[in-house]
Design an enzyme around this catalytic site. Structure first.
Site, short mmCIF file in Angstrom:
data_model
loop_
_atom_site.label_atom_id
_atom_site.label_comp_id
_atom_site.label_asym_id
_atom_site.label_seq_id
_atom_site.Cartn_x
_atom_site.Cartn_y
_atom_site.Cartn_z
N HIS A 74 0.84 -1.21 0.00
CA HIS A 74 0.00 0.00 0.00
C HIS A 74 0.87 1.26 0.00
O HIS A 74 0.66 2.18 -0.81
CB HIS A 74 -0.90 -0.04 1.23
CG HIS A 74 -1.72 1.18 1.47
ND1 HIS A 74 -3.07 1.24 1.26
CD2 HIS A 74 -1.37 2.42 1.93
CE1 HIS A 74 -3.52 2.44 1.56
NE2 HIS A 74 -2.51 3.18 1.98
N GLU A 75 1.86 1.32 0.90
CA GLU A 75 2.69 2.53 1.01
C GLU A 75 3.53 2.73 -0.25
O GLU A 75 3.75 3.86 -0.69
CB GLU A 75 3.59 2.45 2.24
CG GLU A 75 2.88 2.21 3.57
CD GLU A 75 1.74 3.18 3.84
OE1 GLU A 75 1.79 4.33 3.34
OE2 GLU A 75 0.78 2.80 4.52
N HIS B 63 1.60 4.20 -3.05
CA HIS B 63 1.46 5.65 -2.86
C HIS B 63 2.58 6.44 -3.53
O HIS B 63 2.40 7.64 -3.80
CB HIS B 63 1.49 5.99 -1.37
CG HIS B 63 0.15 5.96 -0.70
ND1 HIS B 63 -0.96 6.57 -1.22
CD2 HIS B 63 -0.23 5.41 0.48
CE1 HIS B 63 -1.97 6.40 -0.39
NE2 HIS B 63 -1.57 5.69 0.65
N GLU C 75 -5.85 6.81 -1.10
CA GLU C 75 -5.99 5.64 -0.23
C GLU C 75 -6.73 4.49 -0.89
O GLU C 75 -6.37 3.33 -0.73
CB GLU C 75 -6.66 6.06 1.08
CG GLU C 75 -5.97 7.19 1.82
CD GLU C 75 -4.53 6.90 2.19
OE1 GLU C 75 -4.09 5.73 2.06
OE2 GLU C 75 -3.82 7.83 2.61
#
Length: 848
Positions: free
Chosen positions: A287-288, A291, A310
């Site tokens: 997820h990070e 980003h 998100e």
């Protein structure tokens, strides 16, 4: 007025609360200006001036709320000017935003967390995501402290006073919330290079914990490389440091070049590590890293488009994890997150994915399960609708068009329309811009002439007791795909339901289908209600021909339809037994969740033994065969399943044998931490404490006092919250206010007592008696959690007490009013469902 670039120099000592700084902010002014407003919160300005063409214009600074207004002695501009500010601020301990400090093993560390509104507590700035500029940081720190920031080090000088000055390279354009730095005795673990540009990768950990970073160092480069492949462009920054922050904070943050993690999530012991932790770290890291493109390279222009950060990062993390570790079933994790979103989205007080932002509390509220889980589920639905390759092309177009800048939802729709040739905006917007879940009723029609068809009808799903009853007329443009089997041949049919009613023709079916699954691959974000005998057709097949994801979606729908009164609870519980496959851990967990959705509050006291026998009939045999201890050669799925089964069979199944074994193993673990892996220790402690006595409670307290290891303390606090005996439960609660306990780490204890029916009332007594003390011991972003505890109750007397006590406090806590409104709505729903379900539940349980 817009910023052009900003330079910041800070003197930071983690051992001291005070810090000092200077900043030069280059600003373009459209006209002559007598005042400049910047964000600046809890900063004391010592000196300020505008530098204009070599001249220094003296300036005064006035604090106004969380702003600073700078008043030059004479107008400045038009054109470009530089505002120079010298100031001081405070880095608080036991905080989790702004610049804050933590102590671990006698050593002090200083870190940052600026998203969404806390950069203004570190330096005066334009603290909004639409202002994206280059940043140049210089940190002055003690020689023994490491210094880290978004960009690589450009130069480092050392003074005779035991201090050093570290200047970092200028960053690419960033919004203020993505600026990050850390100071303290961190140690680096080299993870090699990764990606097309051979980016150096390091794990930065608190002193003495390098051995615990093995999994993080192993998994991070592999995930980065897969994301580069999916995006079709290299990682866009010069380095990748991943830093484990000491203290009790959890979660992670995507700062470019310096991703931050709570240490307990990122670090694990070299032996006996938790599989749950390892997988959760990998999922979070994916997820990070996603980003770095979605959110960092391209940033939403304003917080109402936070979902562009998100939702996309969550959605892509499931995809990347599935590619990297297919046996982890990333798609099932997507289904689980979708299920969590559907539960949150049933509330009338639920927010939209794309919610207008009117106040700071709205920004904080946007970081919730609707943005993350619902947003990801909606993306998965539209990816399926336009096709995965087309969707990927649309994403790449979007990023290429807005790289290093900001973008909006409209910009994304434009890119996706260009890739797909479809105007996706109306359908997509119907899910982004209104709250709630479509409930799509389906009736199978098999006429003598022509192809079989499904008659469709949509309305907003609302559970029993909802204050929105009678307002179910909201409509969506719902992409619907079904799978079916007729005469041994499987087929698929899709449509978009844009009106309150519609028809889906099963043109390829040569006969009336043996079964129809209403949500192919579980991609649709809607609850499906099968009318007539369609559900019975599926149950007769016992799920034959269905994917695991499709079985889980049926279980989620059954939970929802029981809550709305559209499905008898006996049918739902029968469905759980029909779709359950003991050899499949995900289906066992799904069935356990469906059974657990029938809350203890719903079960009459006289029926509790019957409920225990029912749970034993579904899960008891497997739980006892699996046991509490892992076996040599046992697969990861079984190790992941064990805590679920133990929890279900010892709690709802009241299994005395497993409880007794758990107590023995718990006492053994308290003497020797190597006797159980972390996952098993969690299950064992949970099972042992429900009927635990004073002796076990004392052993746990002694263990807590004797250890500083964060994961052990997490387990111990959770276990101490599991005692049902009232005096022991109260003694556990007192730990929340103990002078030697960080209230953040003890919060799981409080929430566990609220979850358990025998201890719920006592937990509320404690909370109401000590609310101010608890609130003051918690960071400002965690305090609203206290108001969410009311959602566990299921009776009118408690509801009145909650409303009366919390109402005066809600407005004083940022996000508190929404937290309280949702808590009270959950109580109302529970009361209505309990009354409606009890008769059917009693009839069903009487068979056992």
């Amino acid at each position: 007025m817009r910023p052009v670039r900003q330079t910041v120099t800070l003197e930071l000592d983690p051992r001291r609360e005070a810090f000092s700084g200077t900043t030069d902010i280059e600003i373009t002014l459209a006209e002559a200006t007598r005042e400049v407003w910047l964000h600046g919160d809890a900063l004391s300005v010592k000196d300020s001036a505008f530098l204009v063409g070599g001249n220094r214009v003296r300036t005064s600074a006035l604090p106004v709320g969380d702003m600073l207004v700078f008043l030059p002695r004479e107008p400045v501009g038009p054109g470009t000017v530089t505002l120079r500010v010298a100031y001081t601020g405070r880095a608080q301990a036991r905080e989790s935003s702004g610049i804050y400090r933590e102590e671990e093993a006698g050593r002090w560390y200083m870190m940052t967390q600026f998203q969404p509104l806390a950069a203004r507590r570190a330096f005066p700035c334009f603290d909004e995501p639409g202002f994206k500029i280059p940043w140049r940081l210089t940190l002055r720190a003690r020689e023994e402290d490491g210094t880290y920031a978004n960009a690589p080090v450009e130069a480092e000088t050392h003074g005779p006073d035991g201090w050093k000055t570290v200047r970092f390279q200028t960053t690419p354009p960033l919004p203020s919330y993505l600026v990050a730095f850390a100071v303290g005795p961190f140690q680096a673990v080299d993870a090699g290079v990764a990606g097309q540009h051979d980016v150096p990768v390091r794990m930065l950990v608190p002193h003495g914990r390098t051995a615990e970073a093995t999994w993080a160092a192993e998994s991070t480069p592999r995930l980065l490389e897969r994301l580069e492949t999916w995006f079709g462009t290299p990682y866009p920054y010069a380095k990748l440091d991943v830093i484990a922050l000491p203290g009790r904070q959890g979660g992670a943050m995507e700062h470019p070049g310096l991703i931050t993690f709570g240490a307990s999530l990122m670090l694990g012991p070299a032996e006996g590590d938790s599989l749950w932790r390892q997988r959760y770290f990998a999922q979070t890291q994916a997820h990070e890293l996603a980003h770095q493109w979605f959110g960092n390279l391209v940033t939403p222009a304003w917080w109402d488009d936070l979902w562009l950060n998100e939702s996309f990062a969550d959605w892509l993390s499931y995809k990347v994890i599935t590619q990297w570790k297919p046996d982890w079933r990333g798609d099932m994790r997507r289904i689980e997150a979708r299920g969590a979103a559907l539960v949150e989205d049933r509330l009338i007080s639920a927010r939209s994915i794309r919610q207008p932002i009117h106040a700071p509390g709205d920004i904080h509220a946007a970081f919730d399960g609707i943005t993350y889980n619902k947003g990801a589920a909606v993306l998965a639905m539209f990816e399926s609708w336009v096709g995965s390759d087309t969707f990927q092309d649309g994403v790449r177009r979007f990023l290429a068009a807005h790289a290093k800048g900001t973008a909006t939802t409209h910009d994304f729709f434009t890119a996706l329309a260009a890739a797909s040739g479809k105007d996706v905006a109306p359908s997509f917007s119907s899910f982004l811009d209104q709250p709630g879940v479509p409930r799509v009723a389906m009736t199978l029609e098999c006429p003598a002439e022509g192809a079989p068809r499904l008659e469709l009808e949509q309305r907003r799903y609302l559970p029993l007791g909802s204050p929105g009853a009678g307002e179910e007329t909201a409509s969506w443009q719902v992409p619907i795909c079904v799978r079916y089997a007729a005469k041994g041949r499987e087929g698929r049919a899709c449509t978009v339901l844009s009106e309150p009613t519609g028809t889906l023709h099963l043109d390829d079916a040569k006969a009336c289908p043996d079964w129809v699954h209403p949500n192919a691959e579980g991609r649709g974000y809607y609850h499906a209600m099968l009318r007539g005998d369609a559900l019975e057709r599926l149950m007769r097949q016992s799920g034959k021909g269905l994917t695991v994801a499709e079985r889980r979606v049926l279980m989620d729908d059954a939970q929802a339809l029981v809550a709305s009164g559209d499905l008898d609870v006996s049918q739902a519980l029968t469905l759980a037994s029909r779709l359950l496959r003991p050899e499949d851990a995900d289906l066992v967990m799904g069935a356990a969740e469906l059974v657990a959705s029938v809350r203890d509050d719903f079960v009459p006291q006289a029926s509790l033994p019957n409920r225990a026998r029912f749970v034993q009939s579904l899960f008891g045999g497997q739980a006892r065969r699996l046991g509490l201890m892992p076996r040599t050669g046992e697969g990861e799925d079984l190790r992941m399943l064990r805590p679920w089964l133990v929890w279900m069979v010892t709690k709802a199944g009241e299994d005395a044998q497993l409880r007794a074994e758990a107590r023995e193993l718990a006492l053994r673990w308290l003497k020797d931490r190597r006797s159980l892996p972390m996952d098993s220790a969690n299950a064992v402690l949970s099972a042992a404490t429900a009927g635990g006595d004073a002796a076990l409670h004392q052993h746990l307290l002694e263990a807590l006092r004797a250890t500083t290891e964060v994961r052990e303390r997490e387990l111990l606090f959770s276990a101490l919250g599991g005692f049902h005996d009232a005096p022991l439960a109260r003694a556990s609660l007192e730990l929340l206010l103990a002078p030697d306990v960080d209230t953040r780490e003890a919060l799981p204890l409080l929430f566990r007592q609220f979850e358990e029916l025998p201890t719920r009332a006592g937990a509320l007594d404690f909370l109401t008696s000590n609310f101010e003390a608890l609130r003051d011991r918690l960071p400002r972003d965690i305090a609203p959690w206290l108001l969410s505890t009311g959602g566990f109750f299921c009776d009118t007397e408690s509801r009145e007490r909650l409303a009366t006590f919390f109402a005066p406090h809600a407005s004083a806590v940022e996000g508190g009013e929404r937290a309280l409104a949702q808590s009270l709505e959950r109580v109302d729903l529970c009361i209505a469902q309990r009354e409606a379900l009890r008769p059917g539940l009693e009839r069903f349980l009487s068979r056992y």
